[in-house]
Design an enzyme around this catalytic site. Structure first.
Site, PDB file in Angstrom:
ATOM      1  N   ASN A 167     -10.776   4.445   1.799  1.00  7.14           N
ATOM      2  CA  ASN A 167      -9.627   4.779   0.908  1.00  7.14           C
ATOM      3  C   ASN A 167      -9.348   6.008   0.194  1.00  7.14           C
ATOM      4  OD1 ASN A 167      -7.449   3.100  -0.099  1.00  7.14           O
ATOM      5  ND2 ASN A 167      -9.044   1.370   0.842  1.00  7.14           N
ATOM      6  N   ASN A 179      -5.832   3.828   8.555  1.00  5.33           N
ATOM      7  CA  ASN A 179      -5.671   3.202   6.361  1.00  5.33           C
ATOM      8  C   ASN A 179      -5.113   4.103   5.557  1.00  5.33           C
ATOM      9  OD1 ASN A 179      -6.043   0.811   5.076  1.00  5.33           O
ATOM     10  ND2 ASN A 179      -7.921   1.700   3.936  1.00  5.33           N
ATOM     11  N   ASP A 204     -10.299   1.341  -4.306  1.00  3.76           N
ATOM     12  CA  ASP A 204      -9.150   1.455  -3.433  1.00  3.76           C
ATOM     13  C   ASP A 204      -8.364   2.185  -3.337  1.00  3.76           C
ATOM     14  OD1 ASP A 204      -7.009   0.503  -1.027  1.00  3.76           O
ATOM     15  OD2 ASP A 204      -7.286  -2.223  -1.487  1.00  3.76           O
ATOM     16  N   GLU A 238       0.882  -0.977   0.081  1.00  5.58           N
ATOM     17  CA  GLU A 238       0.113  -0.054   0.094  1.00  5.58           C
ATOM     18  C   GLU A 238       0.843   1.208  -0.132  1.00  5.58           C
ATOM     19  OE1 GLU A 238      -2.651   1.076  -0.374  1.00  5.58           O
ATOM     20  OE2 GLU A 238      -4.252  -1.194   0.460  1.00  5.58           O
ATOM     21  N   ARG A 276      -7.335   0.768  13.144  1.00  7.47           N
ATOM     22  CA  ARG A 276      -6.538   1.275  12.317  1.00  7.47           C
ATOM     23  C   ARG A 276      -6.515   2.291  11.942  1.00  7.47           C
ATOM     24  NH1 ARG A 276      -4.857  -0.756   7.505  1.00  7.47           N
ATOM     25  NH2 ARG A 276      -5.537  -2.817   6.965  1.00  7.47           N
ATOM     26  N   ASP A 310     -11.336  -5.870  10.141  1.00  7.67           N
ATOM     27  CA  ASP A 310     -12.377  -7.214  10.231  1.00  7.67           C
ATOM     28  C   ASP A 310     -13.614  -5.964   9.710  1.00  7.67           C
ATOM     29  OD1 ASP A 310     -13.688  -9.131  10.201  1.00  7.67           O
ATOM     30  OD2 ASP A 310     -13.480 -10.007  12.164  1.00  7.67           O
TER      31      ASP A 310
END
Length: 302
Positions: free
Chosen positions: A157, A108, A209, A20, A106, A126
């Site tokens: 994203n 991203n 994404d 990423e 977290r 999750d």
């Protein structure tokens, strides 16, 4: 039909589990990116294909450089100042942390706006929970972390800004959302408003994404699960589609001496992975990108 584009796999970059946040550093002629579950930042010096990596105590999801070459990163528990030294172990000092509304969260996707403020979003790791506890935050040049600026995100994203900095793009790549939004953005206050749907990927292939904006103001998104890049004009019209040899492209960034090379990181799926999944790719789409802004604040040495 998009013209054929040659896509090159960069074998010297190795393979990631979740590659990423590619970031081009013109001063070093090098590409940086992260492998999130491996808790690593990776650098590839293009001249000589020399690869270096730094490991951390927690996952690194996104990062930006300041003018002095220090690193500001969104990690598991907050926003950190990161030092990439000569050793393989990186050093990190937490500067700020949001009040996470759920467990297992977290940071991203993230990057700096045109004024050098660092933006990053959070998610519940999750994805099967489809939790909308994620939010977008701003870490300004004074080192202050904002309250949530955009809330209700499942898998934040696709953060990017138009060339003039007056449009902010944000996506939600969760299978239940698959949307890219555009906001009017006030460069002076750093506040987005007038949220609207820019692209609904239910009408196209894959999930939106990570992304990049080119010098023409077009928005490139990695169509995760669909093995392709999609380019949308500022009006939200799909005008380019480039196939990739990896099923889960994750984020793209322009680089090279004239910012005409588009680098793409990918994710290696847990099952049925091919030899190209998790690799970094390079292609020349025939357009130039924009320099990635540095963080405008001053970071301490971690």
């Amino acid at each position: 039909m998009s013209p054929a584009v040659r896509v090159e796999r960069i074998d010297a970059a190795g393979r990631a589990t979740v590659g990423e946040c590619p970031v081009w550093r013109a001063k070093e002629n090098a590409l940086y990116w992260v492998d999130i579950p491996a808790r690593r930042i990776v650098r590839l010096e293009i001249d000589g294909a020399r690869r270096t990596e730094w490991a951390f105590a927690e996952q690194v999801a996104c990062f930006a450089f300041d003018a002095a070459g220090r690193v500001l990163a969104g990690m598991e528990t907050g926003v950190f100042s990161v030092t990439l030294g000569d050793a393989s172990e990186g050093q990190a000092e937490r500067l700020a942390a949001p009040a996470f509304p759920a467990s297992g969260m977290r940071f991203n996707d993230g990057r700096c706006d045109r004024q050098g403020r660092f933006w990053a979003g959070t998610m519940v790791q999750d994805m099967s929970l489809a939790s909308d506890a994620g939010a977008l935050y701003r870490f300004d040049e004074k080192g202050v972390l904002s309250a949530p600026v955009v809330e209700g995100l499942l898998t934040q994203n696709g953060l990017a800004w138009s060339p003039d900095g007056r449009t902010m793009y944000l996506s939600d790549s969760h299978p239940q959302r698959r949307l890219v939004w555009a906001f009017d953005f006030d460069p002076d206050t750093g506040m987005p408003h007038s949220k609207r749907i820019f692209a609904d990927l239910h009408h196209y292939a894959g999930r939106p994404d990570g992304a990049a904006v080119d010098a023409d103001g077009c928005y490139w998104t990695c169509a995760n699960d669909a093995a392709r890049l999609l380019r949308f004009t500022p009006q939200g019209r799909l005008d380019r589609e480039i196939p990739l040899p990896a099923s889960k492209p994750s984020m793209c960034a322009f680089g090279g001496s004239d910012l005409s090379t588009l680098y793409v990181t990918t994710i290696r799926p847990a099952t049925n992975a091919t030899e190209s999944d998790g690799c970094v790719f390079a292609l020349n789409p025939g357009v130039q990108g924009l320099p990635e802004p540095d963080y405008a604040g001053v970071l301490p040495v971690a």
